[in-house]
Design an enzyme around this catalytic site. Structure first.
Site, mmCIF file in Angstrom:
data_model
loop_
_atom_site.group_PDB
_atom_site.id
_atom_site.type_symbol
_atom_site.label_atom_id
_atom_site.label_comp_id
_atom_site.label_asym_id
_atom_site.label_seq_id
_atom_site.Cartn_x
_atom_site.Cartn_y
_atom_site.Cartn_z
ATOM 1 N N CYS A 153 0.839 -1.198 0.000
ATOM 2 C CA CYS A 153 0.000 0.000 0.000
ATOM 3 C C CYS A 153 0.876 1.251 0.000
ATOM 4 O O CYS A 153 1.914 1.306 0.670
ATOM 5 C CB CYS A 153 -0.906 -0.020 1.230
ATOM 6 S SG CYS A 153 -1.796 1.525 1.518
ATOM 7 N N CYS A 179 1.614 4.707 3.413
ATOM 8 C CA CYS A 179 2.700 4.995 4.368
ATOM 9 C C CYS A 179 4.049 4.735 3.712
ATOM 10 O O CYS A 179 4.183 3.843 2.867
ATOM 11 C CB CYS A 179 2.585 4.120 5.618
ATOM 12 S SG CYS A 179 1.139 4.435 6.632
ATOM 13 N N GLN A 218 -7.314 20.482 7.881
ATOM 14 C CA GLN A 218 -6.111 19.696 8.166
ATOM 15 C C GLN A 218 -6.509 18.297 8.643
ATOM 16 O O GLN A 218 -7.365 18.149 9.512
ATOM 17 C CB GLN A 218 -5.253 20.392 9.225
ATOM 18 C CG GLN A 218 -4.621 21.686 8.768
ATOM 19 C CD GLN A 218 -3.515 21.493 7.736
ATOM 20 O OE1 GLN A 218 -3.133 20.374 7.419
ATOM 21 N NE2 GLN A 218 -2.994 22.589 7.214
ATOM 22 N N GLU A 225 -9.609 33.097 -0.793
ATOM 23 C CA GLU A 225 -9.755 31.676 -1.120
ATOM 24 C C GLU A 225 -10.457 31.539 -2.468
ATOM 25 O O GLU A 225 -11.437 32.242 -2.743
ATOM 26 C CB GLU A 225 -10.561 30.958 -0.032
ATOM 27 C CG GLU A 225 -10.931 29.525 -0.329
ATOM 28 C CD GLU A 225 -9.733 28.642 -0.583
ATOM 29 O OE1 GLU A 225 -9.796 27.840 -1.534
ATOM 30 O OE2 GLU A 225 -8.743 28.744 0.163
ATOM 31 N N ASP A 279 -0.906 30.012 3.146
ATOM 32 C CA ASP A 279 -0.936 28.551 3.263
ATOM 33 C C ASP A 279 -1.390 27.962 1.931
ATOM 34 O O ASP A 279 -2.496 27.436 1.802
ATOM 35 C CB ASP A 279 -1.885 28.144 4.397
ATOM 36 C CG ASP A 279 -1.853 26.650 4.675
ATOM 37 O OD1 ASP A 279 -1.006 25.953 4.088
ATOM 38 O OD2 ASP A 279 -2.683 26.177 5.476
ATOM 39 N N CYS A 321 3.201 22.553 2.762
ATOM 40 C CA CYS A 321 3.270 21.100 2.848
ATOM 41 C C CYS A 321 4.288 20.538 1.874
ATOM 42 O O CYS A 321 4.371 19.322 1.704
ATOM 43 C CB CYS A 321 1.891 20.477 2.595
ATOM 44 S SG CYS A 321 1.215 20.856 0.954
#
Length: 447
Positions: A75, A78, A282, A332, A378, A405
């Site tokens: 998978c 992770c 988040q 936004e 952000d 990120c």
């Protein structure tokens, strides 16, 4: 290509791959931990580097541990379940530091230690699972390592609290028994596309079933909904989303509540947030509280400033700081998120905030806006557009708090802003344990 080699991984590259050196050439390994000796097969050979697939682990790495999930290694959810958590945090700091140096031109960048996630299992409040049809069987799960259109059937997932496995098994069975196939993006045919689960800290679940357009198949969606309710006592609502575009993205063009409520409600940073089914929030609520604390520290508001909250989403960061600013102006592009932000501000009794919908580069240059004393940005993984960076330089706020990120685009944006701003501090925050992803908060002060 096809050559077998033995090598020892020395570091981790952005994206989670191991890096070894063989006869002076960098070799990127699909998965290898620093200090791990492996046997690998060269799959792509470039002028200055090679890409290889690990076929055998010859010796363990320092800090290597047993993964907790039976799907790990196949998978793609992770990257590092087999690396102890403290070492994950250290490597994430290294990745941010190296990106700032190589891509931003900033030597000796002031990067702090990575702030750990309060939870390393069951921390996600949202998971996106994909349907896939292969050889007559219908699958529901996550993409395999290396991506592609395939899907790994997931029986359990340790990233989301509660029994996500039971919900997946039930939805998989209900979809298969409907006789309707999974959607095939190559042909544009099929029905079932995604199952998105959102679970708040209180345990309430909202499910979003995303399909292709087929109004005659409502009965199949209702049967799946009934099945989910039978295995999840805390199911708060089921929403049916329809997506006609081929790209496999779990966002709908139209939404309809099939059962219960469609709002996702979460408590974070001392406030209660109400979100529409597909609005961004988040995904690690407890770590997001840490993120808000760091942003608050870096913004250092005195109550006299106007704060610009760029790419504000549903307003998590800007609304959390609103009582410390004279005014907050949020920007936004995603309309439903703007509606959520306005509704949350009204419900929280915050009268010193307003939101501007539209493309950031255009709205930042709009008339009638007060000059900002501080800017919070952000952006998505692609970072800030060059036009946005130019506009921020023209606005010339005292400080810019950049949340990112993506270390690579953060480094690029910090490098662009360095003509007028100095980088005072960067704080990595781990919102995504066991993955290569890392959130960063950078404080830039006007020179």
């Amino acid at each position: 290509m096809g050559q077998r080699i033995e090598c020892e991984a020395q570091s981790l590259a952005d994206g989670g791959r191991g890096v070894a050196r063989v006869e002076g050439m960098a070799v990127f390994l699909d998965h290898a931990l620093p200090g791990q000796r492996v046997e690998a097969v060269i799959e792509r050979l470039h002028r200055r580097h090679a890409e290889a697939r690990v076929v055998n682990v010859l010796s363990r790495a320092p800090g290597q541990v047993e993964p907790f999930c039976p799907h790990f290694g196949v998978c793609g959810g992770c990257d590092f379940q087999d690396l102890e958590y403290g070492r994950q945090l250290a490597w994430k700091r290294t990745q941010v530091t190296q990106a700032l140096e190589r891509l931003g031109g900033i030597a000796d960048a002031p990067v702090e230690e990575t702030v750990p996630s309060p939870l390393t299992r069951g921390f996600r409040n949202k998971m996106e699972f994909a349907f896939f049809g292969a050889r007559g069987a219908l699958r529901l799960g996550l993409r395999p390592r290396g991506q592609g259109d395939e899907v790994v059937d997931i029986l359990q997932c340790g990233l989301m609290a509660g029994d996500a496995g039971a919900l997946l098994a039930t939805a998989r069975e209900a979809a298969a028994s409907s006789g309707l196939p999974a959607y095939d993006p190559a042909t544009g045919r099929g029905f079932w596309r995604f199952l998105v689960l959102r679970r708040n800290l209180a345990g309430q679940v909202v499910a979003i079933v995303i399909t292709a357009a087929n109004p005659k198949s409502e009965q199949a969606v209702r049967r799946l909904t009934d099945a989910l309710g039978g295995v999840c006592e805390t199911l708060g609502g089921v929403v049916w989303g329809i997506r006609t575009k081929r790209p496999q993205v779990a966002l709908s063009e139209s939404l309809r509540t099939i059962w219960g409520g469609s709002r996702f409600i979460e408590n974070c940073a001392g406030l209660t947030w109400e979100l529409s089914a597909e609005s961004f929030f988040q995904t690690n609520t407890l770590a997001a509280e840490k993120l808000v604390e760091i942003v608050r520290r870096e913004a250092a508001l005195t109550g006299a400033e106007t704060l610009y909250d760029c790419c504000c989403g549903a307003g998590l960061l800007g609304l959390s700081l609103a009582r410390e600013a004279e005014e907050v102006v949020g920007f936004e592009v995603y309309g439903p998120a703007v509606a959520d932000a306005r509704a949350n501000a009204k419900r929280l009794g915050l009268q010193n905030v307003r939101f501007v919908a539209g493309d950031l580069a255009k709205t930042l240059a709009g008339p009638g806006l007060p000059r900002p004393g501080a800017v919070l940005a952000d952006p998505p993984r692609a970072g800030l557009d060059e036009a946005v960076v130019a506009r921020l330089m023209a606005l010339s706020p005292e400080r810019i708090v950049a949340v990112s990120c993506n270390p690579a685009t953060l480094a690029r944006d910090v490098g662009r802003l360095s003509l007028a701003y100095r980088l005072a501090r960067v704080t990595p925050v781990d919102l995504f344990p066991h993955s290569h992803h890392v959130e960063s908060v950078a404080l830039l002060l006007r020179k």
